[in-house]
Every structure is written in structure tokens, then in C-alpha cells.
Design a protein around this motif. Structure first.
Motif, PDB file in Angstrom:
ATOM      1  N   SER A  78     -40.768 -36.761   7.962  1.00  0.00           N
ATOM      2  CA  SER A  78     -39.722 -37.245   7.126  1.00  0.00           C
ATOM      3  C   SER A  78     -40.371 -38.277   6.091  1.00  0.00           C
ATOM      4  N   ILE A  95     -33.827 -30.904   6.633  1.00  0.00           N
ATOM      5  CA  ILE A  95     -33.874 -32.305   5.744  1.00  0.00           C
ATOM      6  C   ILE A  95     -32.927 -32.507   4.415  1.00  0.00           C
ATOM      7  N   LEU A  99     -33.699 -36.557   8.238  1.00  0.00           N
ATOM      8  CA  LEU A  99     -34.333 -35.397   8.914  1.00  0.00           C
ATOM      9  C   LEU A  99     -33.635 -35.128  10.608  1.00  0.00           C
TER      10      LEU A  99
END
Length: 285
Positions: free
Chosen positions: A167, A49, A63
Motif C-alpha cells: 500500500s 488496490i 488495499l
């Protein structure tokens, strides 16, 4: 000799065999407890990430989960509260799956999969109290924060729900809202250009998804091909206290209690590792 030579030449290479007989191709691997991409059956793909990549958003996350990649951006707007909740702000999650990420998706209105994921995430936020919506209130009956959470898939290779949820949680953890004062005499909200506030999450639920191939092989974090070849998928959502926040099953075959318990233990480990990755990323930022 020519007859033998012709017979020997009619041998399918691995790529052709995989295209013509994908299930049989998978079986040859799974019987040896490994998948064609080299992963063990319960192995999740490498996940990374990157926070605050979108400068135009109040919170964001890019992500990558194997070959599946998404970007989540959160835009915050001041609006009037809903009539039935004058002291609460609200969120509007949306997941977009367009032809840009895969040719299986068509242009036009959101498809069934995108709508389903958006609805599941919206339901999760309402049931699990991830955010204290009272904290999004600026002035009762006058002004609240609305968080528009958009997840756009950049590259699709399966397991989009896990990617989208992670995310979103990551983007929320990086969210910075300007400090806002509501001026009643003028009936408007005024935002500070210097002061910002972070949004505390009451819970951090994350998910782990599995598919069942041939009604007996359980594959963690399925890619697109594994999703298409499998009869059933099951998703577990756990928070940081290992409380089961949700479970969803797609497909009709019954699953044994032993199989479910095995997946639940694996899901707890997976979601714990994702939270650790998020915390270490936040510390670096």
C-alpha cells in the motif's frame, strides 16, 4: 438401538472440530495439499488496490488482500531539514493496528506488532534507497519535504507486513506534490496551486511472506489463524530486478536450503505480479 443412536449423535460438526482442534483440522486438509479456505499451499489471496481515494492526501491507496484491508495516506509538509542532512527531505512511516480492525489489538499506544512493522519499513527505505531524498529538497538548509506515511489497518486477517508495504509503494507511485519555490528574502516557501510534480521511485521493493506449519508445510500469504498455528514465518523482499533486498525470519526452527529456494522462486513471481497490478492500475488512472 438407543445406545447406537446416542453414539452416532455425538459427532462434531466441522466448525466445532475446527475450534476445538484447530491444528488437527488443518492437518486433514494440508495432507491433501489444500487449505481450509480452498487455497493451494503456495496460493496467495486475491489482492486489489484503489489509488487516490483520499482527497485530503497527496497520495493514497486502499488495499485488500483477502480479508486483510488497509488504507495508506501520505501527507506532505514543508519543514526545515535535519541538521545532519541539510539537502535531504525525509519520510516518517507509521502503521496503526487498532481495535477497529481486530479485537486482538487494544486501545492506547502502538503495540509491539505495529511498532515492529513501522521500524522494518523505515529500515527498508534507508537501506534500499527507494526514494532519492535529495529530490525532496526545496532549498538547501532552508526547506525540504517531509512525507508522513500512515497505514491504517481496517480489517486484520494476517500478513499485515506485505499489505502495508504494498500500500505504501502504491501510494508513493500516485503521489503528487505541489511545485514549491523558496523565497529567501521572506524566508518562506510558496506552493503553486496549479503545478504538481511526481516523485520518481528509484526502486520498487515488494514482499512475500510464508509460514511453516508442523515444520513441513509451507503456506504462502498466511491468514491470521495460519499465523497463530505456525511455528515460523519468513518474508522475502525483492525489487523489480529480482534483487533480494531483505529477508526476515521469525521463529526458531531451521529451514532447509531447498525449502528456502522454493519460497524465493515463489516470492519473485508474487512480487512481479503485484508490480504488474500496480502498473495496470496506474495506467487506468
Amino acid at each position: 438401538m438407543n445406545e447406537v443412536s446416542n453414539k452416532d449423535s455425538f459427532v462434531l460438526d466441522a466448525n466445532t472440530f475446527a475450534k476445538l482442534h484447530p491444528k488437527e483440522f488443518y492437518r486433514k486438509f494440508l495432507t491433501n495439499n489444500i487449505r481450509p479456505d480452498g487455497r493451494l499451499l503456495k496460493k496467495f489471496r486475491k489482492t486489489s488496490i484503489n489509488l487516490n481515494s483520499l482527497k485530503s492526501a497527496e497520495g493514497s491507496c486502499v488495499l485488500k488482500m483477502g480479508k486483510t484491508s488497509v488504507v495508506c495516506g501520505i501527507k506532505a509538509e514543508v519543514a526545515e531539514p535535519r541538521v545532519d542532512d541539510p539537502r535531504k527531505g525525509y519520510i516518517v512511516p507509521n502503521v496503526e493496528l487498532s481495535p477497529i480492525c481486530s479485537s486482538i489489538f487494544k486501545p492506547g499506544p502502538p503495540g509491539e506488532l505495529a511498532q515492529s512493522i513501522s521500524e522494518r519499513i523505515d529500515k527498508l527505505f534507508k537501506q534500499c534507497k527507494i526514494i532519492d531524498l535529495d529530490k525532496l529538497c526545496i532549498s538547501e538548509k532552508n526547506a525540504v519535504w517531509v512525507l508522513y506515511i500512515d497505514v491504517i489497518c481496517l480489517s486484520y486477517d494476517g500478513n499485515i507486513f506485505d499489505a502495508a508495504l504494498y500500500s505504501i509503494i502504491s501510494a508513493l507511485k500516485s503521489l503528487k506534490l505541489p511545485e514549491v519555490t523558496f523565497i529567501e528574502e521572506e524566508g518562506k516557501a510558496e506552493a503553486s496551486k496549479e503545478k504538481t510534480i511526481s516523485l520518481e521511485l528509484l526502486s520498487i521493493p515488494l514482499s512475500a511472506t510464508y509460514v511453516v506449519f508442523d515444520d513441513k508445510y509451507v503456506l504462502a500469504d498466511p491468514n491470521e489463524e495460519e499465523e497463530n498455528l505456525s511455528s515460523t514465518s519468513i518474508t522475502f523482499i525483492y525489487n523489480e530486478e529480482h534483487k533480494l533486498c531483505g529477508i526476515s525470519k521469525l521463529g526458531g526452527i531451521p529451514l532447509s536450503s531447498e525449502l528456502i529456494q522454493d519460497c524465493m522462486s515463489s516470492a519473485i513471481e508474487r512480487t512481479d505480479s503485484l508490480r504488474e497490478l500496480l502498473e495496470s492500475t496506474l495506467q487506468r488512472n
